[in-house]
Design a protein around this motif. Sequence first.
Motif, PDB file in Angstrom:
ATOM      1  N   PHE A   9       8.490  -3.823  12.829  1.00 28.92           N
ATOM      2  CA  PHE A   9       8.410  -2.427  12.406  1.00 28.92           C
ATOM      3  C   PHE A   9       7.447  -1.674  13.318  1.00 28.92           C
ATOM      4  O   PHE A   9       6.380  -2.189  13.674  1.00 28.92           O
ATOM      5  N   PHE A  10       7.819  -0.443  13.651  1.00 31.82           N
ATOM      6  CA  PHE A  10       7.000   0.379  14.540  1.00 31.82           C
ATOM      7  C   PHE A  10       6.863   1.771  13.935  1.00 31.82           C
ATOM      8  O   PHE A  10       7.856   2.398  13.579  1.00 31.82           O
ATOM      9  N   ARG A  11       5.610   2.230  13.829  1.00 28.64           N
ATOM     10  CA  ARG A  11       5.344   3.575  13.340  1.00 28.64           C
ATOM     11  C   ARG A  11       4.840   4.428  14.504  1.00 28.64           C
ATOM     12  O   ARG A  11       3.895   4.040  15.199  1.00 28.64           O
ATOM     13  N   PHE A  12       5.457   5.590  14.708  1.00 32.59           N
ATOM     14  CA  PHE A  12       5.111   6.459  15.825  1.00 32.59           C
ATOM     15  C   PHE A  12       4.473   7.743  15.313  1.00 32.59           C
ATOM     16  O   PHE A  12       4.890   8.294  14.291  1.00 32.59           O
ATOM     17  N   GLY A  13       3.441   8.201  16.033  1.00 34.56           N
ATOM     18  CA  GLY A  13       2.680   9.352  15.591  1.00 34.56           C
ATOM     19  C   GLY A  13       3.145  10.669  16.157  1.00 34.56           C
ATOM     20  O   GLY A  13       3.707  11.505  15.449  1.00 34.56           O
ATOM     21  N   LYS A  89       3.671   2.401  22.692  1.00 34.72           N
ATOM     22  CA  LYS A  89       3.933   3.766  22.215  1.00 34.72           C
ATOM     23  C   LYS A  89       3.612   3.944  20.732  1.00 34.72           C
ATOM     24  O   LYS A  89       3.316   5.053  20.291  1.00 34.72           O
ATOM     25  N   ALA A  90       3.672   2.868  19.976  1.00 35.56           N
ATOM     26  CA  ALA A  90       3.541   2.970  18.519  1.00 35.56           C
ATOM     27  C   ALA A  90       2.092   3.111  18.080  1.00 35.56           C
ATOM     28  O   ALA A  90       1.172   2.566  18.702  1.00 35.56           O
ATOM     29  N   ALA A  91       1.891   3.828  16.972  1.00 37.61           N
ATOM     30  CA  ALA A  91       0.569   3.942  16.370  1.00 37.61           C
ATOM     31  C   ALA A  91       0.228   2.705  15.551  1.00 37.61           C
ATOM     32  O   ALA A  91      -0.947   2.369  15.375  1.00 37.61           O
ATOM     33  N   GLU A  92       1.262   2.011  15.043  1.00 33.26           N
ATOM     34  CA  GLU A  92       1.055   0.792  14.264  1.00 33.26           C
ATOM     35  C   GLU A  92       2.304  -0.066  14.347  1.00 33.26           C
ATOM     36  O   GLU A  92       3.426   0.453  14.398  1.00 33.26           O
ATOM     37  N   THR A  93       2.102  -1.385  14.393  1.00 30.10           N
ATOM     38  CA  THR A  93       3.241  -2.302  14.459  1.00 30.10           C
ATOM     39  C   THR A  93       2.997  -3.487  13.527  1.00 30.10           C
ATOM     40  O   THR A  93       1.849  -3.900  13.304  1.00 30.10           O
ATOM     41  N   TRP A 229       0.483  -2.981   8.600  1.00 30.88           N
ATOM     42  CA  TRP A 229       1.269  -1.848   8.133  1.00 30.88           C
ATOM     43  C   TRP A 229       0.453  -1.119   7.085  1.00 30.88           C
ATOM     44  O   TRP A 229      -0.015  -1.731   6.132  1.00 30.88           O
ATOM     45  N   ASP A 230       0.210   0.141   7.310  1.00 37.80           N
ATOM     46  CA  ASP A 230      -0.710   0.908   6.448  1.00 37.80           C
ATOM     47  C   ASP A 230      -2.093   0.287   6.456  1.00 37.80           C
ATOM     48  O   ASP A 230      -2.790   0.240   5.436  1.00 37.80           O
ATOM     49  N   GLY A 231      -2.496  -0.266   7.610  1.00 35.51           N
ATOM     50  CA  GLY A 231      -3.850  -0.740   7.804  1.00 35.51           C
ATOM     51  C   GLY A 231      -4.121  -2.180   7.483  1.00 35.51           C
ATOM     52  O   GLY A 231      -5.217  -2.669   7.757  1.00 35.51           O
ATOM     53  N   SER A 233      -2.054  -6.342   6.495  1.00 35.86           N
ATOM     54  CA  SER A 233      -0.816  -7.102   6.381  1.00 35.86           C
ATOM     55  C   SER A 233      -0.257  -6.975   4.965  1.00 35.86           C
ATOM     56  O   SER A 233      -0.982  -7.234   4.003  1.00 35.86           O
ATOM     57  N   PRO A 234       1.000  -6.605   4.804  1.00 33.79           N
ATOM     58  CA  PRO A 234       1.595  -6.565   3.456  1.00 33.79           C
ATOM     59  C   PRO A 234       1.592  -7.919   2.754  1.00 33.79           C
ATOM     60  O   PRO A 234       1.700  -7.955   1.521  1.00 33.79           O
ATOM     61  N   LEU A 235       1.440  -8.994   3.511  1.00 31.98           N
ATOM     62  CA  LEU A 235       1.435 -10.323   2.896  1.00 31.98           C
ATOM     63  C   LEU A 235       0.109 -10.652   2.234  1.00 31.98           C
ATOM     64  O   LEU A 235       0.030 -11.640   1.491  1.00 31.98           O
ATOM     65  N   GLU A 236      -0.932  -9.866   2.484  1.00 30.31           N
ATOM     66  CA  GLU A 236      -2.245 -10.153   1.913  1.00 30.31           C
ATOM     67  C   GLU A 236      -2.194 -10.177   0.371  1.00 30.31           C
ATOM     68  O   GLU A 236      -2.890 -10.951  -0.262  1.00 30.31           O
ATOM     69  N   VAL A 237      -1.354  -9.327  -0.218  1.00 29.24           N
ATOM     70  CA  VAL A 237      -1.306  -9.266  -1.672  1.00 29.24           C
ATOM     71  C   VAL A 237      -0.656 -10.498  -2.277  1.00 29.24           C
ATOM     72  O   VAL A 237      -0.752 -10.715  -3.486  1.00 29.24           O
ATOM     73  N   LEU A 238      -0.011 -11.324  -1.447  1.00 28.83           N
ATOM     74  CA  LEU A 238       0.651 -12.515  -1.949  1.00 28.83           C
ATOM     75  C   LEU A 238      -0.245 -13.745  -1.916  1.00 28.83           C
ATOM     76  O   LEU A 238       0.137 -14.799  -2.426  1.00 28.83           O
ATOM     77  N   LYS A 239      -1.431 -13.613  -1.337  1.00 24.88           N
ATOM     78  CA  LYS A 239      -2.312 -14.771  -1.177  1.00 24.88           C
ATOM     79  C   LYS A 239      -3.166 -14.967  -2.439  1.00 24.88           C
ATOM     80  O   LYS A 239      -3.422 -14.043  -3.177  1.00 24.88           O
TER      81      LYS A 239
END
Length: 239
Positions: A9-13, A89-93, A229-231, A233-239
């Motif tokens: 996933f790539f977020r562009f600003g 180029k991306a602001a976040e990946t 993603w959004d600062g 890892s989305p997987l952090e909530v699964l740990k």
Amino acid sequence: MGQTVSISFFRFGSLRHRLWALWMMGAARLSLSRLPDLGFWKLCGSGTGEGFTPLPNTAVYAVIATWPNESVARARILESRVFERYRTKAAETWTVFLAPLSSRGEWSGSQPFVPAGADQASEKDERHRPMAALTRATIRPSILMRFWRRVPDISSAIGQDRNVAFKIGLGEVPWLHQVTFSIWPDALKMAQFARTGAHAEAIQAVRSEGWFREELYARFEVTSDVGTWDGSSPLEVLK
């Protein structure tokens, strides 16, 4: 060790970088087609909000790809010029790596996701592993309005479900070719969402009214990720 699926996933600003990403929906095809070890691949845009809307989100794009194994996948994504250009180029990946557990249906006439065995792990094991679900469909033009009228209820339901760790709506062609991707703590919680409420009603309509010309449903074990993603890892909530 079986097939690995990566979704990057790539977020562009800035507007300039968003226009570049839109241009790459066509321009990246040649580079990807020449990338060693890359099997099936698709370039996708996304929808606004949760991603489950017909309005395009010009900031977020994704690359779905299959590889022989995870070590090859990581090396190619890290070292190849095309993925490097996206990251620059991306602001976040964020890239998540997946092991296919089951897949039925077709995508562009092929069966891209290959489970290593007949659901390698037992159902008991699946209850305690992070799982991902991917659906892909080509929507019949004659039912577009009915399909998109259903989507807000499904989007609201998944948005309110505290079990879902990540969810997004993607697409190759706006309105007609749709992909949903979500990550769950385990198979049980994934199934509870799929079998109840607006989502279950939509699935019933799909079957009875023949909404799709082509469809695919796949489940994966979430093996690892890289980036944020959004600062975080989305997987952090699964740990």
